[in-house]
Design a protein around this motif. Structure first.
Motif, PDB file in Angstrom:
ATOM      1  N   ALA A  91       0.833  -1.208   0.000  1.00 27.75           N
ATOM      2  CA  ALA A  91       0.000   0.000   0.000  1.00 27.75           C
ATOM      3  C   ALA A  91       0.865   1.255   0.000  1.00 27.75           C
ATOM      4  N   GLU A  92       1.940   1.235   0.780  1.00 25.54           N
ATOM      5  CA  GLU A  92       2.815   2.426   0.870  1.00 25.54           C
ATOM      6  C   GLU A  92       3.533   2.681  -0.449  1.00 25.54           C
TER       7      GLU A  92
ATOM      8  N   SER B 199       2.641   1.593  -3.389  1.00 27.34           N
ATOM      9  CA  SER B 199       1.655   1.917  -4.429  1.00 27.34           C
ATOM     10  C   SER B 199       1.334   3.402  -4.421  1.00 27.34           C
ATOM     11  N   ARG B 200       1.255   4.001  -3.238  1.00 30.69           N
ATOM     12  CA  ARG B 200       1.010   5.452  -3.167  1.00 30.69           C
ATOM     13  C   ARG B 200       2.164   6.207  -3.831  1.00 30.69           C
ATOM     14  N   LYS B 201       3.369   5.746  -3.624  1.00 29.42           N
ATOM     15  CA  LYS B 201       4.525   6.397  -4.255  1.00 29.42           C
ATOM     16  C   LYS B 201       4.488   6.220  -5.768  1.00 29.42           C
TER      17      LYS B 201
ATOM     18  N   ALA C  95       2.047   8.730  -7.139  1.00 24.97           N
ATOM     19  CA  ALA C  95       2.575  10.092  -7.098  1.00 24.97           C
ATOM     20  C   ALA C  95       3.621  10.305  -8.191  1.00 24.97           C
TER      21      ALA C  95
END
Length: 413
Positions: free
Chosen positions: A66-67, A69-71, A74
């Motif tokens: 999840a972490e 994937s956010r990067k 962005a």
């Protein structure tokens, strides 16, 4: 000119590369966000491999996915918005490129102007040595150096005793009548030097060396060189250089000759040779040696000119030398010549007594020999010199200090 072309080319080239990077907003074929996106995708794959091997727990793997994937989202958004420039503001890139050019090119010129030598031609080592050899060949002889740099006619120092002047005049006549009288010549050298007649003193010393012939010592030639250099205001003439080398041929460790030869090397633009001479001499000298302050004041700059990394050693305290106090000197100024002479003899006797009972440094022994020489008591100077040879028989370097004083007093052949 070749130096400036090379420096300008390097500055322009480096500035152009850095400026181009700023203007493009990236350093390779893809924008920075594309590299970030590739790294995050590789991390996701690594998480899957570690989960399959059981290295990380399933709940930890889910949290990491999840972490990252956010990067990824962005970085992808930044890539879409920035395009080929990577999203970097073009105006800021232009300004930074200009600043870099100014700092690299302008700053380099400013620094060189401060610590370099603008306008000087390239001087490779071979050219420097050739220039030094030319300077040696064009060196003034002693007479020309004295005429150009010497103090000229000094006259009799004010306050000199009339009886002393008449004694010197008689000594000059005696030496003229007996030109091979070594004792008379030694007295004449010291007397002329004491009056400030350095030219006459060095002429008498040269005559003494000629009379001695092959028996002339290193101290004799060192004295001649010292008188020559002082008579020419510190300029080391070609004849003074010859005297220095003659002294060192007889005693390679003669200290004053090494000091003056270093000065000569500075004057003919050989700082490398001067530094080697002075560094060795400074390391071997006691703190109260007369050449130490001069060397300490100049050797760091000399090392820089010679291209040597050098750190000046801490200054050592000189041992307290026996002698008259400030009150003694003030009292002596009001005495008549006879009383002054008596006071000097009393202090000399005190030093002699201390050396005989307590001993002392080589400088103390040299001081006593010099004092007896000034008083004209050659027999006592000879006795002290003989005793000093026994005291310092196992210390040749310390004995050399005493020998120089004995030679000056005319008791060391």
């Amino acid at each position: 000119m070749g130096f400036w072309i090379t420096v300008a080319g390097l500055a322009i080239g480096v500035s152009a590369v850095l400026g181009l990077v700023l203007l493009r907003g990236r350093v390779g074929e893809a924008p920075p966000a594309a590299y970030d996106l590739q790294v995050y995708r590789d991390q996701l794959k690594e998480i899957e491999r570690d989960t399959a091997r059981g290295v990380i727990a399933a709940e930890d793997a889910e949290r990491l996915r999840a972490e990252i994937s956010r990067k990824v989202l962005a970085a992808d958004a930044q890539l879409r918005q920035g395009g080929e420039s990577g999203g970097q503001p073009r105006g800021a890139g232009v300004i930074m490129a200009g600043v870099i050019v100014a700092v690299i090119a302008g700053g380099g010129v400013l620094i060189y102007d401060r610590i370099g030598a603008p306008g000087y031609q390239d001087l490779p080592m071979a050219a420097r040595i050739a220039a030094s050899d030319a300077a040696r060949a064009a060196r003034l002889d002693q007479a020309a150096a004295e005429e150009r740099f010497g103090p000229g006619e000094t006259g009799v120092p004010e306050g000199t005793n009339e009886d002393y002047i008449r004694l010197i005049e008689q000594l000059r006549k005696t030496v003229a009548e007996r030109p091979e009288d070594q004792q008379g010549l030694r007295f004449l050298v010291r007397s002329e030097a004491a009056l400030g007649n350095l030219v006459a003193a060095r002429q008498a010393q040269a005559q003494l060396i000629a009379v001695k012939g092959e028996a002339a010592s290193a101290a004799d030639y060192a004295m001649l060189a010292d008188l020559m250099i002082n008579a020419s205001g510190g300029y080391v003439s070609s004849e003074a250089e010859t005297a220095l080398r003659a002294a060192l041929e007889r005693d390679g460790r003669e200290p004053s000759s090494r000091f003056y030869l270093g000065l000569y090397m500075m004057q003919v633009d050989r700082p490398d040779a001067a530094f080697r001479l002075w560094e060795t001499l400074l390391n071997e000298s006691t703190p109260e040696a007369p050449w130490v302050p001069t060397i300490r004041a100049q050797i760091e700059e000399l090392a820089g000119r010679a291209g040597v990394r050098y750190t000046l050693p801490p200054e050592q305290d000189a041992p307290n030398a026996p002698g008259p106090s400030a009150a003694d000197i003030a009292a002596a100024q009001d005495m008549d010549p006879e009383a002054q002479q008596e006071m000097i003899r009393g202090m000399v006797a005190g030093l002699a007594q201390r050396l005989s009972t307590e001993g002392g440094t080589e400088q103390d022994w040299a001081r006593l020999i010099n004092a007896y020489g000034v008083l004209g008591e050659q027999d006592k100077a000879q006795e002290v010199w003989t005793e000093a040879q026994a005291v310092f028989a196992d210390a040749p370097e310390r004995l050399a200090v005493v020998r120089a004083a004995a030679a000056s007093a005319g008791v060391a052949e």
